[in-house]
Design a protein around this motif. Structure first.
Motif, PDB file in Angstrom:
ATOM      1  N   ASN A   1     -36.693 -71.926   1.477  1.00  0.00           N
ATOM      2  CA  ASN A   1     -36.685 -71.337   0.431  1.00  0.00           C
ATOM      3  C   ASN A   1     -38.221 -71.602  -0.031  1.00  0.00           C
ATOM      4  O   ASN A   1     -38.564 -70.413  -0.157  1.00  0.00           O
ATOM      5  CB  ASN A   1     -35.556 -71.917  -0.643  1.00  0.00           C
ATOM      6  N   ARG A   2     -38.529 -72.989  -0.084  1.00  0.00           N
ATOM      7  CA  ARG A   2     -40.058 -73.300  -0.059  1.00  0.00           C
ATOM      8  C   ARG A   2     -41.180 -72.797   0.184  1.00  0.00           C
ATOM      9  O   ARG A   2     -41.991 -72.653  -0.278  1.00  0.00           O
ATOM     10  CB  ARG A   2     -39.987 -74.638  -0.337  1.00  0.00           C
ATOM     11  N   ILE A   3     -40.403 -72.160   1.264  1.00  0.00           N
ATOM     12  CA  ILE A   3     -41.232 -71.530   2.429  1.00  0.00           C
ATOM     13  C   ILE A   3     -41.503 -70.096   2.366  1.00  0.00           C
ATOM     14  O   ILE A   3     -42.378 -69.122   3.259  1.00  0.00           O
ATOM     15  CB  ILE A   3     -41.614 -71.957   3.414  1.00  0.00           C
ATOM     16  N   LYS A   4     -40.659 -69.735   1.500  1.00  0.00           N
ATOM     17  CA  LYS A   4     -39.922 -68.317   1.244  1.00  0.00           C
ATOM     18  C   LYS A   4     -39.928 -68.035   2.991  1.00  0.00           C
ATOM     19  O   LYS A   4     -40.676 -66.240   3.441  1.00  0.00           O
ATOM     20  CB  LYS A   4     -40.958 -67.722   0.841  1.00  0.00           C
TER      21      LYS A   4
ATOM     22  N   THR B   1     -50.152 -69.983  10.558  1.00  0.00           N
ATOM     23  CA  THR B   1     -51.053 -69.580   8.872  1.00  0.00           C
ATOM     24  C   THR B   1     -50.492 -68.422   8.327  1.00  0.00           C
ATOM     25  O   THR B   1     -50.180 -67.888   6.877  1.00  0.00           O
ATOM     26  CB  THR B   1     -52.468 -70.474   9.290  1.00  0.00           C
ATOM     27  N   ARG B   2     -51.033 -67.236   9.172  1.00  0.00           N
ATOM     28  CA  ARG B   2     -51.213 -66.286   8.619  1.00  0.00           C
ATOM     29  C   ARG B   2     -49.370 -65.307   8.030  1.00  0.00           C
ATOM     30  O   ARG B   2     -49.622 -64.633   7.213  1.00  0.00           O
ATOM     31  CB  ARG B   2     -51.282 -64.670   9.690  1.00  0.00           C
ATOM     32  N   ASP B   3     -48.363 -65.925   8.952  1.00  0.00           N
ATOM     33  CA  ASP B   3     -46.691 -65.686   8.502  1.00  0.00           C
ATOM     34  C   ASP B   3     -46.691 -66.774   7.257  1.00  0.00           C
ATOM     35  O   ASP B   3     -46.333 -66.080   7.172  1.00  0.00           O
ATOM     36  CB  ASP B   3     -46.006 -66.553   9.485  1.00  0.00           C
ATOM     37  N   GLN B   4     -47.520 -67.670   7.063  1.00  0.00           N
ATOM     38  CA  GLN B   4     -46.613 -68.914   6.153  1.00  0.00           C
ATOM     39  C   GLN B   4     -47.664 -67.681   4.349  1.00  0.00           C
ATOM     40  O   GLN B   4     -46.974 -68.150   3.599  1.00  0.00           O
ATOM     41  CB  GLN B   4     -47.583 -70.175   6.191  1.00  0.00           C
ATOM     42  N   ALA B   5     -48.811 -67.203   4.501  1.00  0.00           N
ATOM     43  CA  ALA B   5     -49.364 -66.339   3.845  1.00  0.00           C
ATOM     44  C   ALA B   5     -48.600 -65.171   3.364  1.00  0.00           C
ATOM     45  O   ALA B   5     -48.510 -64.908   2.652  1.00  0.00           O
ATOM     46  CB  ALA B   5     -50.500 -66.314   3.702  1.00  0.00           C
ATOM     47  N   SER B   6     -48.182 -64.909   5.215  1.00  0.00           N
ATOM     48  CA  SER B   6     -47.397 -63.311   3.864  1.00  0.00           C
ATOM     49  C   SER B   6     -46.157 -63.772   3.894  1.00  0.00           C
ATOM     50  O   SER B   6     -45.291 -63.158   2.420  1.00  0.00           O
ATOM     51  CB  SER B   6     -47.734 -62.424   5.276  1.00  0.00           C
ATOM     52  N   HIS B   7     -45.577 -64.372   3.716  1.00  0.00           N
ATOM     53  CA  HIS B   7     -44.249 -64.754   3.231  1.00  0.00           C
ATOM     54  C   HIS B   7     -44.987 -65.517   1.849  1.00  0.00           C
ATOM     55  O   HIS B   7     -43.316 -65.234   0.819  1.00  0.00           O
ATOM     56  CB  HIS B   7     -43.509 -66.222   3.962  1.00  0.00           C
ATOM     57  N   LEU B   8     -45.764 -65.557   1.061  1.00  0.00           N
ATOM     58  CA  LEU B   8     -45.241 -66.126  -0.248  1.00  0.00           C
ATOM     59  C   LEU B   8     -46.528 -65.091  -0.622  1.00  0.00           C
ATOM     60  O   LEU B   8     -46.963 -65.085  -2.213  1.00  0.00           O
ATOM     61  CB  LEU B   8     -46.632 -67.390  -0.061  1.00  0.00           C
ATOM     62  N   GLN B   9     -46.978 -63.480  -0.344  1.00  0.00           N
ATOM     63  CA  GLN B   9     -46.986 -62.341  -1.349  1.00  0.00           C
ATOM     64  C   GLN B   9     -46.684 -62.966  -1.888  1.00  0.00           C
ATOM     65  O   GLN B   9     -45.037 -62.460  -2.566  1.00  0.00           O
ATOM     66  CB  GLN B   9     -47.122 -62.060  -0.137  1.00  0.00           C
ATOM     67  N   HIS B  10     -46.677 -62.729  -3.478  1.00  0.00           N
ATOM     68  CA  HIS B  10     -45.680 -62.835  -4.837  1.00  0.00           C
ATOM     69  C   HIS B  10     -45.776 -63.908  -5.089  1.00  0.00           C
ATOM     70  O   HIS B  10     -44.962 -63.771  -6.264  1.00  0.00           O
ATOM     71  CB  HIS B  10     -45.068 -61.179  -5.108  1.00  0.00           C
ATOM     72  N   ASP B  11     -45.306 -64.952  -4.069  1.00  0.00           N
ATOM     73  CA  ASP B  11     -44.883 -65.894  -5.113  1.00  0.00           C
ATOM     74  C   ASP B  11     -46.256 -67.100  -4.888  1.00  0.00           C
ATOM     75  O   ASP B  11     -46.010 -67.872  -4.941  1.00  0.00           O
ATOM     76  CB  ASP B  11     -43.991 -66.310  -4.546  1.00  0.00           C
TER      77      ASP B  11
END
Ligand SMILES: Cc1cc2nc3c(=O)[nH]c(=O)nc-3n(C[C@H](O)[C@H](O)[C@H](O)COP(=O)(O)OP(=O)(O)OC[C@H]3O[C@@H](n4cnc5c(N)ncnc54)[C@H](O)[C@@H]3O)c2cc1C
Ligand SMILES: NC(=O)c1ccc[n+]([C@@H]2O[C@H](COP(=O)([O-])OP(=O)(O)OC[C@H]3O[C@@H](n4cnc5c(N)ncnc54)[C@H](O)[C@@H]3O)[C@@H](O)[C@H]2O)c1
Length: 443
Positions: free
Chosen positions: A375-378, A58-68
């Protein structure tokens, strides 16, 4: 007192339990366990590890979407995460025992010892059976070095009430990588000491090197060609002495340099069962050197990876043999997944095998980072390598590097097992857009 059974299963992990349940309808079955009912996987292996990994994902997913679309990376609260895991694992032994009783399987808790070719003793009782199944699994190897008493294992890690600030893992296999990833994600300073330059030796180097880079960016330091020689305790923690000039003091050291067959106390010699350092010797029917005694799961000396679904399959197979099946065991495809950030997964023909036989195999390596699904999940980097047999154009192997590798590899395993062609897939509708709707592009 002598008590008689048709089959006695020693060890109540995934292998032993699968055998016991498959026999219970037709036989009088006894299961003997000397520790936690349920075995390694649900108590101190796969399941608790992946409970902790939930927060990491969950933390990884959130960090990938920073500024997105997201601001702020969530922090892992270790005591809460451990309580979440404990809420699951605490129920496992009693739940397993209740399941066995409900299936009419007799259970005994204690240390069994063979006292002949067809009998064991547990405490003061002797149990005799027509057949036995040894399913005692493996236990971590503890390096025999000065200060070995300070070394902890994966079992200790998965029960840590407080996350140590500085952690070292010895080894760079499945256990070290997965636990190091969890610890680093939860904020620890993490070191991996590896005696050579290879991590996850079973997996292709291109992908494992990428994983090393990703883990380094998350704060894991790899010390290659580094052998631990001694551990000493001092006022500031545990100091590690190695074959190099490395100066390292940490708060916890975990031995993750492999696992070995758990055979202590069984007195196998009394039953004529042979074993080597790799485990119990079996033939292609999982029969030991005593034809009445079988062995399944991690305790067996075999080439197949030591995984829960493999142990369960072997347990079910031996039950069928005891009920009359004659065919030798043939293994289906076995997908392997390392649950790190990201995951690496593989199935079927190994990349190195395909590279050594270019006339037999075609290799297609694809960077899929820009595909919609990834790409959707960066995803920072996603790769899928597929291996085809030249003669038939069939998919026979795959390696996936992605945070969703576990799902993609399972789909590819099904396609490979069922020999599904691109034409057949085009007749199928999968929900869109999902990882499954990409499948035709892998064929
Ligand atoms: C940290 C960790 C993470 C893992 N993650 C995964 C994963 O993600 N996916 C996966 O597929 N696999 C994973 N594994 C491997 C998986 O746990 C094993 O492959 C699986 O548990 C093997 O099942 P088994 O029944 O052969 O042995 P075990 O599960 O080890 O069960 C053996 C049982 O026998 C008992 N026993 C031992 N000696 C005796 C004795 N003398 N008398 C009576 N009972 C005895 C033990 O107490 C235990 O209950 C992991 C392992 C570890 C350590
Ligand atoms: N995701 C999963 O499916 C999963 C997760 C964890 C464990 N497992 C199972 O448990 C098994 C054991 O995992 P593991 O990580 O303990 O073992 P492993 O065999 O995967 O890795 C052992 C590591 O220790 C190193 N090593 C070997 N001898 C050493 C020595 N003398 N000194 C220092 N390092 C040494 C090896 O080079 C390797 O890096 C796995 O092979 C797998 O079957 C599976």
């Amino acid at each position: 007192m002598v008590t008689e059974f048709d089959t006695i299963v020693i060890g109540a992990g995934p292998g032993g339990l699968a055998a016991a349940y498959a026999l219970a309808q037709q036989q009088r079955v006894l299961v003997v366990e000397n520790d936690l009912w349920g075995g390694t996987c649900p108590n101190r292996g796969c399941d608790p590890k992946k409970m902790l990994y939930s927060a990491v994902e969950t933390r990884d997913q959130a960090s990938h979407l920073q500024h997105d679309g997201l601001s702020g990376i969530p922090e892992i609260n270790w005591p809460e995460l451990m309580a979440f895991k404990n809420a699951y694992t605490n129920k496992v032994p009693a739940g397993t025992l209740a399941g066995l009783k409900a299936a009419n399987i007799t259970t005994v808790h204690g240390q069994p010892r063979f006292i002949g070719a067809d009998q064991i003793s547990v405490a003061a009782t002797t149990y005799r059976a027509a057949n036995f199944i040894i399913a005692t699994g493996q236990t971590p190897v503890i390096p025999q070095i000065e200060g070995q008493q300070y070394l902890q294992t994966s079992t200790d890690f998965l029960a840590l009430p407080k996350l140590p600030a500085r952690i070292a893992f010895i080894g760079a296999g499945y256990v070290a990588l997965e636990l190091a990833n969890i610890a680093a994600s939860a904020g620890a300073e993490v070191h991996i000491l590896q005696h050579n330059q290879r991590l996850l030796r079973d997996f292709p180097e291109t992908d494992t090197r990428l994983l090393a880079t990703a883990l380094t960016a998350q704060g894991v330091t790899f010390h290659w060609d580094t052998e631990l020689r001694a551990v000493t305790e001092n006022a500031t923690g545990y100091s590690l002495t190695t074959n190099t000039s490395l100066q390292l003091t940490v708060d916890a050291v975990f031995a993750a340099s492999g696992r070995q067959a758990q055979l202590a106390g069984l007195n196998l010699a009394a039953a004529g069962v042979e074993a080597t350092a790799k485990g119990v010797t079996v033939n292609d029917h999982l029969q030991t050197t005593n034809t009445r005694i079988y062995a399944v799961g991690d305790v067996v000396a075999k080439a197949q990876p030591k995984l829960t679904p493999v142990a369960s399959l072997e347990g079910r197979y031996v039950a069928q043999v005891l009920l009359g099946k004659r065919e030798a065991l043939t293994y289906p495809l076995i997908p392997q997944v390392v649950y790190a950030s990201p995951q690496i997964a593989q199935v079927g023909v190994k990349l190195v095998t395909a590279q050594q036989a270019p006339t037999q195999y075609e290799i297609r390596e694809q960077d899929v980072t820009q595909w919609y699904t990834f790409n959707r999940i960066k995803e920072p980097t996603a790769r899928v390598t597929t291996i085809f047999e030249q003669a038939t154009h069939r998919l026979v192997g795959a390696i996936v590097y992605s945070s969703i590798a576990e799902e993609v590899i399972n789909y590819l395993t099904i396609l490979m097992t069922q020999h599904v062609t691109k034409a057949q897939l085009s007749q199928q509708i999968t929900a869109y857009p999902t990882p499954a709707s990409d499948l035709a592009y892998y064929l």
